[in-house]
Design an enzyme around this catalytic site. Structure first.
Site, short mmCIF file in Angstrom:
data_model
loop_
_atom_site.label_atom_id
_atom_site.label_comp_id
_atom_site.label_asym_id
_atom_site.label_seq_id
_atom_site.Cartn_x
_atom_site.Cartn_y
_atom_site.Cartn_z
CD GLU A 33 -5.24 0.31 -7.02
OE1 GLU A 33 -4.49 1.14 -7.56
OE2 GLU A 33 -5.80 0.50 -5.92
CE LYS A 93 -3.48 8.92 -8.07
NZ LYS A 93 -3.58 9.75 -6.86
CB VAL A 114 -9.98 2.60 -7.99
CG1 VAL A 114 -11.43 2.13 -8.10
CG2 VAL A 114 -9.29 1.94 -6.79
CG ASP A 146 -9.03 15.98 -3.82
OD1 ASP A 146 -9.43 15.15 -4.67
OD2 ASP A 146 -7.89 15.93 -3.31
CB SER A 148 -11.27 9.78 -5.57
OG SER A 148 -10.69 8.83 -6.44
CB ALA A 149 -11.68 10.18 -11.12
CG ASP A 150 -10.64 5.79 -7.27
OD1 ASP A 150 -10.08 6.03 -8.37
OD2 ASP A 150 -10.01 5.46 -6.24
CE LYS A 167 -4.68 3.72 3.53
NZ LYS A 167 -3.86 3.80 2.34
N1 PSU Z 1 -5.76 4.23 -1.24
C1 PSU Z 1 -4.78 3.44 -0.74
N2 PSU Z 1 -3.72 3.11 -1.51
C2 PSU Z 1 -3.63 3.54 -2.80
C3 PSU Z 1 -4.68 4.35 -3.34
C4 PSU Z 1 -5.71 4.66 -2.52
O1 PSU Z 1 -4.85 3.04 0.40
O2 PSU Z 1 -2.64 3.22 -3.48
C5 PSU Z 1 -4.62 4.76 -4.77
C6 PSU Z 1 -5.61 3.92 -5.59
O3 PSU Z 1 -5.01 3.61 -6.84
C7 PSU Z 1 -6.78 4.87 -5.80
C8 PSU Z 1 -6.06 6.18 -5.89
O4 PSU Z 1 -7.55 4.57 -6.95
O5 PSU Z 1 -5.04 6.11 -4.92
C9 PSU Z 1 -6.97 7.36 -5.66
O6 PSU Z 1 -6.29 8.53 -5.95
P1 PSU Z 1 -7.05 9.94 -5.94
O7 PSU Z 1 -7.36 10.19 -4.50
O8 PSU Z 1 -6.04 10.89 -6.51
O9 PSU Z 1 -8.25 9.77 -6.81
MN MN Z 2 -8.15 13.92 -5.86
#
Ligand code: PSU
Ligand code: MN
Length: 308
Positions: A33, A93, A114, A146, A148-150, A167
């Site tokens: 990514e 992003k 991701v 909230d 994540s879409a991951d 994390k």
């Molecule tokens: N966690 C990290 N570093 C990052 C991300 C997550 O330690 O850079 C990034 C990744 O690209 C992950 C995204 O897919 O944040 C998730 O964002 P969100 O929580 O908005 O879905």
């Molecule tokens: Mn989010």
């Protein structure tokens, strides 16, 4: 339905010569990514270092790295060095849902998360993807919603995602519950615990431990649905761990700052990451590099096993 569009039309993504050749010859390829390599993921020059060490780790295992990004509105897998420079400076992003918007509006540079990278890997026929840490269910999600879409992307694309867990600023028990509900196998690489990114263990038992590459490949192969992926978690190397006592205090400060600033949506994760860097006096950065490189190496070993 962007997912179907990309899956049924592989020409949607621009492949670099290296990546196209490796795929054409049935050789191992690992998707990477690009949010982590942009300033949203790591401050310069650590972002450029991370890109180099991750690509090198994949190459050293005999696989080809395919960094994903949006350039001139088009999804790319595998970048030239000029394209990499644009990505290092990227500030936009791109999650999976943003892919069709980036294309329709011809975004100049978009860095993929991701979710977007897993979708593009699936479209291109790449089965293994490496990242640092995936997004997950956020603390307080019962109020903010909230998530994540991951997680949804991993549940809907048949790709093995290799990550150092998620994390610790996330709600890790709920993240595991979500993956269970979504039917995603969660594997621990030679480890019995779900890793918490900076620390090797979150204290939560891993659903399934695996000890070799072939088993990881077989778990994807024997999936019961055509499009469900696998999450392979790899703990940060022992030498690079940040002590739990140190990190939990930092996380509390970072989360409070984020809530206090009223940050919402896709801005939450980059905000919290930057705050963790500040609160650890940058100690989080070498840890982040070490785990990203380690994940890329294990992903490449799995990708090589997949070609056997
Ligand atoms: N966690 C990290 N570093 C990052 C991300 C997550 O330690 O850079 C990034 C990744 O690209 C992950 C995204 O897919 O944040 C998730 O964002 P969100 O929580 O908005 O879905
Ligand atoms: Mn989010």
């Amino acid at each position: 339905m962007t997912r179907e569009l990309f899956v049924t039309d592989n020409t949607e993504a621009v492949l670099s010569d290296d990546v196209a050749r490796a795929l054409g010859e049935g050789r191992a390829v690992v998707a990477l990514e690009s949010t982590i390599f942009s300033t949203l993921g790591l401050p310069a020059p650590a972002n450029a270092d991370a890109l180099e060490v991750c690509k090198r780790a994949v190459l050293d295992q005999g696989a080809t790295p395919a960094v994903a990004a949006i350039l001139d509105g088009r999804p790319h897998l595998g970048l030239t060095s000029d394209e990499e420079k644009r990505v290092l400076n990227g500030t936009r992003k791109v999650a999976e849902r943003d892919l069709p918007v980036a294309r329709a509006q011809k975004w100049d540079v978009g860095v993929t998360t991701v979710s977007a990278t897993v979708a593009l890997a699936h479209a291109a026929g790449i089965s293994v993807f490496a990242t640092g840490g995936i997004g997950g269910v956020h603390r307080g999600s019962e109020l903010t919603g909230d998530i994540s879409a991951d997680l949804d992307a991993i549940a809907n694309h048949p790709v093995i995602t290799v990550s150092a867990g998620a994390k610790a600023f996330l709600d890790l028990p709920r993240t595991l519950e979500y993956l269970e509900t979504a039917g995603v196998p969660v594997l621990g690489w030679q480890h019995d615990w779900f890793p918490a990114f900076y620390t090797r263990s979150s204290g939560l038992p891993i659903p399934h431990r695996v000890d070799d590459e072939q088993t990881v490949c077989d778990v994807l192969r024997y999936r019961t649905r055509p499009t469900t992926g696998v999450l392979l978690t790899v703990p940060i190397p022992e030498a690079d761990e940040i002590p739990e006592s140190r990190i939990s205090a930092v996380l509390a400060v970072a989360l409070e700052a984020s809530a206090g600033a009223g940050v919402t949506g896709p801005a939450v994760t980059p905000y919290v990451l930057a705050r963790i860097e500040k609160e650890t006096d940058g100690q989080s950065i070498p840890a982040n590099l070490a785990l990203a490189r380690n994940n890329a190496a294990i992903a490449a070993r799995v990708a090589v096993a997949m070609t056997r």
